[in-house]
Design a protein around this motif. Structure first.
Motif, PDB file in Angstrom:
ATOM      1  N   ALA A  59      -2.501 -31.802   8.315  1.00  0.00           N
ATOM      2  CA  ALA A  59      -2.352 -30.349   8.385  1.00  0.00           C
ATOM      3  C   ALA A  59      -0.983 -30.029   8.974  1.00  0.00           C
ATOM      4  O   ALA A  59      -0.539 -30.695   9.914  1.00  0.00           O
ATOM      5  N   ILE A  60      -0.314 -29.032   8.411  1.00  0.00           N
ATOM      6  CA  ILE A  60       1.010 -28.642   8.896  1.00  0.00           C
ATOM      7  C   ILE A  60       1.040 -27.130   9.107  1.00  0.00           C
ATOM      8  O   ILE A  60       1.025 -26.357   8.145  1.00  0.00           O
ATOM      9  N   TYR A  61       1.052 -26.734  10.369  1.00  0.00           N
ATOM     10  CA  TYR A  61       1.169 -25.327  10.725  1.00  0.00           C
ATOM     11  C   TYR A  61       2.397 -25.134  11.603  1.00  0.00           C
ATOM     12  O   TYR A  61       2.698 -25.972  12.466  1.00  0.00           O
ATOM     13  N   GLY A  62       3.094 -24.016  11.413  1.00  0.00           N
ATOM     14  CA  GLY A  62       4.364 -23.804  12.086  1.00  0.00           C
ATOM     15  C   GLY A  62       4.269 -23.715  13.595  1.00  0.00           C
ATOM     16  O   GLY A  62       5.172 -24.148  14.303  1.00  0.00           O
ATOM     17  N   LEU A  63       3.193 -23.131  14.127  1.00  0.00           N
ATOM     18  CA  LEU A  63       3.096 -22.956  15.570  1.00  0.00           C
ATOM     19  C   LEU A  63       2.915 -24.299  16.264  1.00  0.00           C
ATOM     20  O   LEU A  63       1.944 -25.012  15.998  1.00  0.00           O
ATOM     21  N   PRO A  64       3.826 -24.644  17.169  1.00  0.00           N
ATOM     22  CA  PRO A  64       3.739 -25.942  17.821  1.00  0.00           C
ATOM     23  C   PRO A  64       2.722 -25.993  18.945  1.00  0.00           C
ATOM     24  O   PRO A  64       2.289 -27.058  19.362  1.00  0.00           O
ATOM     25  N   ASP A  65       2.344 -24.828  19.496  1.00  0.00           N
ATOM     26  CA  ASP A  65       1.454 -24.851  20.645  1.00  0.00           C
ATOM     27  C   ASP A  65       0.682 -23.543  20.708  1.00  0.00           C
ATOM     28  O   ASP A  65       1.093 -22.533  20.137  1.00  0.00           O
ATOM     29  N   LYS A  66      -0.437 -23.579  21.417  1.00  0.00           N
ATOM     30  CA  LYS A  66      -1.304 -22.401  21.477  1.00  0.00           C
ATOM     31  C   LYS A  66      -0.893 -21.400  22.554  1.00  0.00           C
ATOM     32  O   LYS A  66      -1.602 -20.433  22.791  1.00  0.00           O
ATOM     33  N   ASN A  67       0.229 -21.614  23.195  1.00  0.00           N
ATOM     34  CA  ASN A  67       0.724 -20.619  24.142  1.00  0.00           C
ATOM     35  C   ASN A  67       1.971 -19.927  23.601  1.00  0.00           C
ATOM     36  O   ASN A  67       2.695 -19.274  24.334  1.00  0.00           O
ATOM     37  N   ILE A  68       2.215 -20.088  22.302  1.00  0.00           N
ATOM     38  CA  ILE A  68       3.396 -19.490  21.667  1.00  0.00           C
ATOM     39  C   ILE A  68       2.938 -18.476  20.625  1.00  0.00           C
ATOM     40  O   ILE A  68       2.126 -18.794  19.744  1.00  0.00           O
ATOM     41  N   THR A  69       3.432 -17.284  20.720  1.00  0.00           N
ATOM     42  CA  THR A  69       3.089 -16.254  19.739  1.00  0.00           C
ATOM     43  C   THR A  69       4.302 -15.786  18.935  1.00  0.00           C
ATOM     44  O   THR A  69       4.151 -15.137  17.911  1.00  0.00           O
ATOM     45  N   ASP A  70       5.503 -16.122  19.384  1.00  0.00           N
ATOM     46  CA  ASP A  70       6.732 -15.704  18.708  1.00  0.00           C
ATOM     47  C   ASP A  70       6.924 -16.534  17.439  1.00  0.00           C
ATOM     48  O   ASP A  70       7.111 -17.750  17.496  1.00  0.00           O
ATOM     49  N   HIS A  71       6.903 -15.878  16.275  1.00  0.00           N
ATOM     50  CA  HIS A  71       6.982 -16.612  15.005  1.00  0.00           C
ATOM     51  C   HIS A  71       8.315 -17.349  14.853  1.00  0.00           C
ATOM     52  O   HIS A  71       8.390 -18.371  14.167  1.00  0.00           O
ATOM     53  N   THR A  72       9.373 -16.867  15.523  1.00  0.00           N
ATOM     54  CA  THR A  72      10.679 -17.524  15.378  1.00  0.00           C
ATOM     55  C   THR A  72      10.736 -18.868  16.088  1.00  0.00           C
ATOM     56  O   THR A  72      11.673 -19.643  15.880  1.00  0.00           O
ATOM     57  N   ARG A  73       9.753 -19.158  16.919  1.00  0.00           N
ATOM     58  CA  ARG A  73       9.714 -20.437  17.627  1.00  0.00           C
ATOM     59  C   ARG A  73       8.872 -21.481  16.883  1.00  0.00           C
ATOM     60  O   ARG A  73       8.602 -22.561  17.389  1.00  0.00           O
ATOM     61  N   GLN A  74       8.485 -21.147  15.664  1.00  0.00           N
ATOM     62  CA  GLN A  74       7.728 -22.108  14.861  1.00  0.00           C
ATOM     63  C   GLN A  74       8.622 -23.268  14.418  1.00  0.00           C
ATOM     64  O   GLN A  74       9.813 -23.096  14.165  1.00  0.00           O
ATOM     65  N   GLU A  75       8.015 -24.429  14.307  1.00  0.00           N
ATOM     66  CA  GLU A  75       8.738 -25.617  13.861  1.00  0.00           C
ATOM     67  C   GLU A  75       8.781 -25.635  12.341  1.00  0.00           C
ATOM     68  O   GLU A  75       7.866 -25.149  11.673  1.00  0.00           O
ATOM     69  N   SER A  76       9.820 -26.216  11.772  1.00  0.00           N
ATOM     70  CA  SER A  76       9.953 -26.257  10.315  1.00  0.00           C
ATOM     71  C   SER A  76       8.947 -27.226   9.708  1.00  0.00           C
ATOM     72  O   SER A  76       8.497 -28.194  10.349  1.00  0.00           O
ATOM     73  N   PHE A  77       8.595 -26.966   8.463  1.00  0.00           N
ATOM     74  CA  PHE A  77       7.694 -27.843   7.719  1.00  0.00           C
ATOM     75  C   PHE A  77       8.261 -29.253   7.656  1.00  0.00           C
ATOM     76  O   PHE A  77       7.551 -30.241   7.880  1.00  0.00           O
ATOM     77  N   SER A  78       9.562 -29.361   7.383  1.00  0.00           N
ATOM     78  CA  SER A  78      10.170 -30.680   7.177  1.00  0.00           C
ATOM     79  C   SER A  78      10.107 -31.542   8.430  1.00  0.00           C
ATOM     80  O   SER A  78       9.831 -32.743   8.359  1.00  0.00           O
ATOM     81  N   SER A  79      10.363 -30.948   9.603  1.00  0.00           N
ATOM     82  CA  SER A  79      10.346 -31.751  10.828  1.00  0.00           C
ATOM     83  C   SER A  79       8.934 -32.174  11.186  1.00  0.00           C
ATOM     84  O   SER A  79       8.711 -33.302  11.641  1.00  0.00           O
ATOM     85  N   ILE A  80       7.956 -31.298  10.987  1.00  0.00           N
ATOM     86  CA  ILE A  80       6.555 -31.666  11.251  1.00  0.00           C
ATOM     87  C   ILE A  80       6.114 -32.764  10.287  1.00  0.00           C
ATOM     88  O   ILE A  80       5.486 -33.745  10.689  1.00  0.00           O
ATOM     89  N   PHE A  81       6.466 -32.599   9.016  1.00  0.00           N
ATOM     90  CA  PHE A  81       6.063 -33.586   8.016  1.00  0.00           C
ATOM     91  C   PHE A  81       6.651 -34.958   8.320  1.00  0.00           C
ATOM     92  O   PHE A  81       5.940 -35.978   8.246  1.00  0.00           O
ATOM     93  N   LYS A  82       7.919 -35.002   8.662  1.00  0.00           N
ATOM     94  CA  LYS A  82       8.570 -36.283   8.936  1.00  0.00           C
ATOM     95  C   LYS A  82       7.835 -37.036  10.030  1.00  0.00           C
ATOM     96  O   LYS A  82       7.583 -38.236   9.924  1.00  0.00           O
ATOM     97  N   ARG A  83       7.473 -36.331  11.089  1.00  0.00           N
ATOM     98  CA  ARG A  83       6.789 -36.944  12.224  1.00  0.00           C
ATOM     99  C   ARG A  83       5.385 -37.428  11.834  1.00  0.00           C
ATOM    100  O   ARG A  83       4.983 -38.550  12.137  1.00  0.00           O
TER     101      ARG A  83
END
Length: 566
Positions: A458-482
């Motif tokens: 599963a790949i969702y942009g939000l890196p953590d559940k204490n973040i609500t700012d959409h601009t702080r989401q991680e990119s699809f490519s970096s999550i996928f690579k990891r």
């Protein structure tokens, strides 16, 4: 201002400069001492039939380099080779200009670049002349994400390259055995350098790196600690040295606890070790998407996007209540009527309110869910459309959102395999999907090559559940690579069964364009499935529940960038 005050100020300035120079002075040379606080407590071999393995007494030595200039190791090591005991040398390499790893140069890249070649050659030439067993343990605890050592918090690829470079320098020192030295922490397998360069493995009980992490100890008893650490190195057919620490001295090590852990692993030997050496297998050829095209799917319960002609798969979630009241069959038949394949994620909740069975895994193995499994099979068998069947997903996340999370890995494996065997013989159109989130420690729950057709993440942009700012989401490519790297041993075609991003339309277009670029270039991805809905409110506590839903315009723009079959 008086001359005396000026003089005092000048003197103070000189003292400050001198102090700074002393503080910044390079710390160079070799440090050697006996590591009595890290005794070898036990040695485990997966091929031994007995529980406790007699352990010789090792002389454990710390060899610490803080310079790349070669020194004669005989001056510092000779005194530890005066008897017949095997010698275990733990090698640490620190930067010469600062002892703080957070400011350190990249030691791993320096090793690979050859900066320490001369020093290694001197060491191996010296050790080659020694009789008896010599083990060289390189750069320990590399997988623990803290800054205890300068080689931590680095990429797994950089670590593997550095280890293999050192192995290439060993050459004629056949008596020296190289020890790969993870802590035995979740994600251990990511740093495996290869069976051809590793002679033995070590793991540490209550090591100082792990004690600095937030979630340690996840397992409270000694038996549980031993079991999990040995399980984390199950893909590597090498003897394992179990080391103590300041918090686990030899006097506190209880052999009966070790015996209990080993007995449990041996009892489940056929499950735990059926894919031993999986890490050494050649990867499967990349899926030929030119012939079949990429599968594009949606979880779209409101039906906002599903009519797009490019969509070929739909995702359905089913719990026990929906299975028994007929609503799942109705939804399944509706998907089939559209000639779409189906991802079925079976979540064994007791009811639609997501009531948990606290003994879920044990009750699955006792047969208490057999009726539900049979009913599910009856429904999904009544079609020729492909069904991707996903069961007990995201099991590795150390939370309790699902009752199958945070379970003993071996018991999870049993429950997954039980489900598959209850469906056997599987109709040809039903494909089993093993679906971790792709977090650290995923492969602890690997159920076996024989019961998995596809892996999923599963790949969702939000890196953590204490973040609500959409601009702080991680990119699809970096999550996928990891996440893709973490599942490389699974060696199965990959279906991204859930992905999504929150935010305004303009932001989503950029994020989805990055996703499309990654999908185009990685042909191991055979299918993707967008989550076009809001998440479950219960999973996000007090903060606003993210809504991954997107618009037709964003979705169409995304589709145009995909390698779909024309």
């Amino acid at each position: 201002m008086s001359k005396r005050i000026i003089l005092l100020l000048c003197l103070l300035a000189l003292l400050l400069v001198a102090g700074y120079i002393v503080f910044q002075k390079k710390i160079t040379g070799i440090t050697v001492r006996q590591l009595t606080e890290q005794p070898v407590l036990a040695m485990y071999n997966l091929h031994d039939s007995v529980n406790t393995v007699a352990v010789k007494k090792y002389t454990h030595v710390l060899l610490k380099w803080t310079t790349a200039a070669a020194d004669n190791p005989a001056k510092t090591l000779d005194k530890f080779f005066k008897d017949a005991q095997p010698v275990l040398i733990t090698l640490e390499i620190w930067p010469p200009d600062n002892i703080l790893p957070v400011n350190a140069a990249n030691i791993l890249k320096q090793i690979t670049a050859g900066d320490y070649n001369q020093q290694f050659k001197e060491l191996f030439a010296y050790l080659q002349r020694k009789t008896g067993t010599v083990l060289l343990r390189l750069l320990p605890d590399m997988e623990v994400y803290v800054d205890e050592y300068p080689w931590q918090m680095q990429s797994a690829t950089a670590y593997r390259e550095a280890f293999r470079h050192v192995a290439s320098l060993k050459k004629q020192a056949a008596n020296v055995q190289l020890v790969w030295a993870p802590a035995g922490y979740p994600g251990t397998e990511e740093y495996w350098p290869g069976a051809d360069v590793v002679d033995a493995v070590s793991v540490t009980i209550k090591g100082k790196s792990e004690l600095r992490t937030d979630n340690y100890p996840a397992e409270k008893s000694l038996a549980s600690l031993v079991e999990r650490k040995l399980h984390r190195v199950r893909f590597f057919d090498k003897p394992v040295l179990l080391l103590g620490s300041d918090k686990m001295p030899a006097a506190q090590f209880v052999p009966a606890s070790y015996d209990s852990a080993v007995a449990y692993l041996r009892q489940n030997h056929a499950l735990v070790y059926q894919d031993v050496n999986l890490a050494e297998q050649q990867p499967l050829p990349a899926n030929n998407r030119a012939e079949n095209g990429l599968l594009l799917g949606l979880y779209d319960p409101k039906g906002k996007l599903v009519k797009n002609a490019a969509v070929s798969v739909e995702h359905l979630f089913v719990n026990l209540a929906r299975l028994h009241n007929g609503s799942f069959k109705k939804a399944f038949d509706s998907v089939v009527s559209r000639k779409h394949a189906v991802i079925v994620t079976m979540e064994p909740w007791k009811d639609t309110n997501q009531e948990k069975d606290p003994e879920l895994i044990a009750n699955i193995l006792k047969g208490k869910y057999d009726e539900a499994i049979k009913k599910l099979l009856d429904i999904i068998s009544q079609t020729n459309q492909t069904v991707f069947l996903r069961w007990l997903h995201e099991m590795e996340i150390p939370i309790t959102r699902y009752p199958w999370q945070s379970q003993r890995p071996v018991e999870y494996i049993k429950a997954y395999r039980y489900f598959v065997h209850k469906l056997t013989p599987l109709p040809a159109h039903i494909k089993m999907v093993w679906g971790p989130a792709g977090d650290r420690g995923s492969m602890e729950y690997w159920p076996g090559s024989d019961v998995v057709d596809y892996t999923s993440i599963a790949i969702y942009g939000l890196p953590d559940k204490n973040i609500t700012d959409h601009t702080r989401q991680e990119s699809f490519s970096s999550i996928f690579k990891r996440k893709f790297h973490r599942l490389r041993f699974a060696n199965k075609p990959l279906f991204i069964t859930e992905f999504g991003v929150k935010g305004p339309e303009k932001y989503k277009k950029i994020w989805m364009a990055d996703a499309a670029a990654t999908i185009r270039t990685n042909t191991s991805i055979i299918g993707i499935n967008y989550f076009n809905f809001e998440d479950s409110p219960k999973a996000w506590g007090d903060i606003e529940t993210p809504d991954w839903s997107t618009t037709n315009a964003v979705f169409k723009d995304f589709i145009q960038q995909l390698p779909l079959k024309k």
